[in-house]
Write a protein that holds these residues in place. Sequence first.
Motif, mmCIF file in Angstrom:
data_model
loop_
_atom_site.group_PDB
_atom_site.id
_atom_site.type_symbol
_atom_site.label_atom_id
_atom_site.label_comp_id
_atom_site.label_asym_id
_atom_site.label_seq_id
_atom_site.Cartn_x
_atom_site.Cartn_y
_atom_site.Cartn_z
ATOM 1 N N THR A 172 6.117 -0.964 -10.629
ATOM 2 C CA THR A 172 6.405 -2.304 -10.116
ATOM 3 C C THR A 172 5.476 -2.657 -8.965
ATOM 4 N N ARG A 173 5.193 -1.678 -8.088
ATOM 5 C CA ARG A 173 4.272 -1.937 -6.979
ATOM 6 C C ARG A 173 2.886 -2.297 -7.494
ATOM 7 N N LEU A 174 2.489 -1.645 -8.559
ATOM 8 C CA LEU A 174 1.191 -1.947 -9.173
ATOM 9 C C LEU A 174 1.180 -3.367 -9.718
ATOM 10 N N LYS A 175 2.261 -3.767 -10.367
ATOM 11 C CA LYS A 175 2.367 -5.133 -10.900
ATOM 12 C C LYS A 175 2.341 -6.166 -9.781
ATOM 13 N N ILE A 176 2.981 -5.843 -8.652
ATOM 14 C CA ILE A 176 3.007 -6.778 -7.517
ATOM 15 C C ILE A 176 1.596 -7.002 -6.986
ATOM 16 N N LEU A 177 0.854 -5.907 -6.796
ATOM 17 C CA LEU A 177 -0.512 -6.030 -6.290
ATOM 18 C C LEU A 177 -1.402 -6.803 -7.257
ATOM 19 N N GLU A 178 -1.283 -6.499 -8.534
ATOM 20 C CA GLU A 178 -2.099 -7.199 -9.530
ATOM 21 C C GLU A 178 -1.754 -8.681 -9.575
ATOM 22 N N ARG A 179 -0.473 -9.008 -9.433
ATOM 23 C CA ARG A 179 -0.064 -10.418 -9.414
ATOM 24 C C ARG A 179 -0.638 -11.128 -8.184
ATOM 25 N N LYS A 180 -0.568 -10.478 -7.013
ATOM 26 C CA LYS A 180 -1.106 -11.068 -5.784
ATOM 27 C C LYS A 180 -2.601 -11.318 -5.903
ATOM 28 N N LEU A 181 -3.322 -10.362 -6.424
ATOM 29 C CA LEU A 181 -4.766 -10.507 -6.590
ATOM 30 C C LEU A 181 -5.104 -11.641 -7.547
ATOM 31 N N ARG A 182 -4.333 -11.734 -8.626
ATOM 32 C CA ARG A 182 -4.583 -12.785 -9.621
ATOM 33 C C ARG A 182 -4.302 -14.174 -9.047
ATOM 34 N N LEU A 183 -3.201 -14.301 -8.301
ATOM 35 C CA LEU A 183 -2.847 -15.604 -7.726
ATOM 36 C C LEU A 183 -3.857 -16.050 -6.674
ATOM 37 N N GLN A 184 -4.391 -15.091 -5.919
ATOM 38 C CA GLN A 184 -5.351 -15.420 -4.870
ATOM 39 C C GLN A 184 -6.796 -15.372 -5.358
ATOM 40 N N LYS A 185 -6.955 -15.091 -6.667
ATOM 41 C CA LYS A 185 -8.285 -15.057 -7.299
ATOM 42 C C LYS A 185 -9.207 -14.067 -6.579
ATOM 43 N N LEU A 186 -8.646 -12.885 -6.314
ATOM 44 C CA LEU A 186 -9.390 -11.828 -5.644
ATOM 45 C C LEU A 186 -9.642 -10.680 -6.624
ATOM 46 N N LYS A 187 -10.658 -9.881 -6.323
ATOM 47 C CA LYS A 187 -10.971 -8.728 -7.158
ATOM 48 C C LYS A 187 -10.961 -7.474 -6.301
ATOM 49 N N MET A 188 -10.384 -6.411 -6.861
ATOM 50 C CA MET A 188 -10.303 -5.136 -6.154
ATOM 51 C C MET A 188 -10.440 -4.017 -7.181
ATOM 52 N N PRO A 189 -11.252 -2.989 -6.903
ATOM 53 C CA PRO A 189 -11.387 -1.882 -7.860
ATOM 54 C C PRO A 189 -10.031 -1.274 -8.196
ATOM 55 N N LYS A 190 -9.850 -0.913 -9.449
ATOM 56 C CA LYS A 190 -8.566 -0.382 -9.904
ATOM 57 C C LYS A 190 -8.141 0.866 -9.130
ATOM 58 N N PRO A 191 -9.054 1.820 -8.828
ATOM 59 C CA PRO A 191 -8.620 2.997 -8.056
ATOM 60 C C PRO A 191 -8.038 2.632 -6.690
ATOM 61 N N VAL A 192 -8.578 1.577 -6.066
ATOM 62 C CA VAL A 192 -8.069 1.149 -4.756
ATOM 63 C C VAL A 192 -6.677 0.548 -4.913
ATOM 64 N N VAL A 193 -6.487 -0.269 -5.956
ATOM 65 C CA VAL A 193 -5.170 -0.867 -6.216
ATOM 66 C C VAL A 193 -4.139 0.227 -6.457
ATOM 67 N N GLU A 194 -4.504 1.223 -7.260
ATOM 68 C CA GLU A 194 -3.581 2.313 -7.560
ATOM 69 C C GLU A 194 -3.293 3.148 -6.316
ATOM 70 N N TYR A 195 -4.285 3.311 -5.460
ATOM 71 C CA TYR A 195 -4.074 4.056 -4.217
ATOM 72 C C TYR A 195 -3.076 3.340 -3.318
ATOM 73 N N LEU A 196 -3.239 2.028 -3.157
ATOM 74 C CA LEU A 196 -2.308 1.250 -2.330
ATOM 75 C C LEU A 196 -0.895 1.314 -2.901
ATOM 76 N N ALA A 197 -0.783 1.186 -4.228
ATOM 77 C CA ALA A 197 0.536 1.237 -4.866
ATOM 78 C C ALA A 197 1.183 2.604 -4.692
ATOM 79 N N GLY A 198 0.375 3.648 -4.634
ATOM 80 C CA GLY A 198 0.925 4.989 -4.480
ATOM 81 C C GLY A 198 1.342 5.316 -3.063
ATOM 82 N N GLU A 199 0.601 4.801 -2.074
ATOM 83 C CA GLU A 199 0.851 5.146 -0.679
ATOM 84 C C GLU A 199 1.846 4.217 0.012
#
Length: 455
Positions: free
Chosen positions: A285-312
């Motif tokens: 769910t945390r991963l989905k939240i980050l991906e939704r935020k990035l999509r709404l704000q039209k931002l791009k972030m490497p997948k490993p960084v997104v997964e790291y944030l969701a994990g920590e």
Amino acid sequence: MEYIWKKIKAVIKARIPGHSYRMWIEPIGFVRDDDDAIVLSCPNFFSKKRIQDHYLSMIESEARNISGKACPFVLEIAGKEKTRQKKRTADKNFKPSRQMDLPHAGDDRPRARMMRKEFTFDRFVVGNNNDFAYSAALSLASQSDRNQSSLYLMSETGMGKSHLSQAIGHHILNHHPRDNVYYITAEDFTNEMVQAFRNDNIGKFKEKYRRQCDVLLLEDVHFLTGKERTQAELALALDYLLNADKKIIFTSCYLPTEIPRLNDRLKSRLSSGLISNIEPPDFKTRLKILERKLRLQKLKMPKPVVEYLAGELSENVRQLESGLVGVMAKASLMGTPLDLSLAESVVRNIVRTSRKVTVDLIKETVCQHYKISTGDIVSKSRRKCIVRPRQMAIYLARKYTDQPLQVISRNFNRYHTTAIHSIAAVEKGLTSDVAMKKQLSFLCGKIETFQAPST
């Protein structure tokens, strides 16, 4: 084919539980019969996915039994057809005879504080931790369950209960723009009532919440602890609203039975409806939240960084959003690559030390600061020189550890209602007591830098 769809709904209604039918099947509408499929509408994306995963095969099977042939179905989200119609109308340069009235235009009745426009159902990320709360909120907003008139959303701070509460308000205003939706915190409700008494306008205040309100969104009801006059007035207002089948949504960090110094009448009203807890989001769910935020704000972030944030960043949604904003801001301001090392430097400043800090360590730190013993802080003493440190220690234990309130209470030989009262006392003191604010800041600094005394 609309007649066949009605027969299908009648058959399904007899086959599945009543609450499931009211929640998922009843809101589905017949749109049209295309040459190759029957088009149905669902209220939102979540509903559409639920129907596809759990009920579409049943619908197609019953259609085949009734009509004697295969009838494929297509699900649309309600509103898309209206959008197409509006586009066709615009293409024809259609002009209305008069300007449409805006909702509440010219309405001089008292209004509550404004809701955040982004707090809507379509922006709420649904996961295993909140799917029941989401379904309950959507059901209440769409009025699909006539027996449900109140909802109590409970969670720790930053889990999304305010989002769901305001999403109900937005949904109702979009579908019933003439309804009076009042969104207000319990603190503001109390202050408004006090001002009404001071200005001799209590009659107007009562009229507002008893007669003029169609939907009441009341946040942080635990703030009402000990406020007897406010509790009595709110209980009467709730009686009026419930008897008139109005909608009421409460939010709090505690169950009604856990809020200290709450009169039985109000406690009964808060507990009379559906109570739903929202748990911390899991990794998916945390991963989905980050991906939704990035999509709404039209931002791009490497997948490993997104997964790291969701994990920590696992504490709550606000912490997750803070991490996302921090990483993007630091990369932009410093002109550095958006990589894992950057994310790690941001996360180090966000993640609390709750896994390393214990209740015992907090007790020792507080006792050393106030020059009392650990025996004093867990004793039955009600002396001010003991009560204040005890309240501070309980507050800090709640802030810096993952222990449930019941466990924290037992560590201080107290009931959990006493712990709630202690936390509320410190929170209240922070707004008016400068000395307490300085003391708490000092203790927080010691805990966060691991300068606690050794045993």
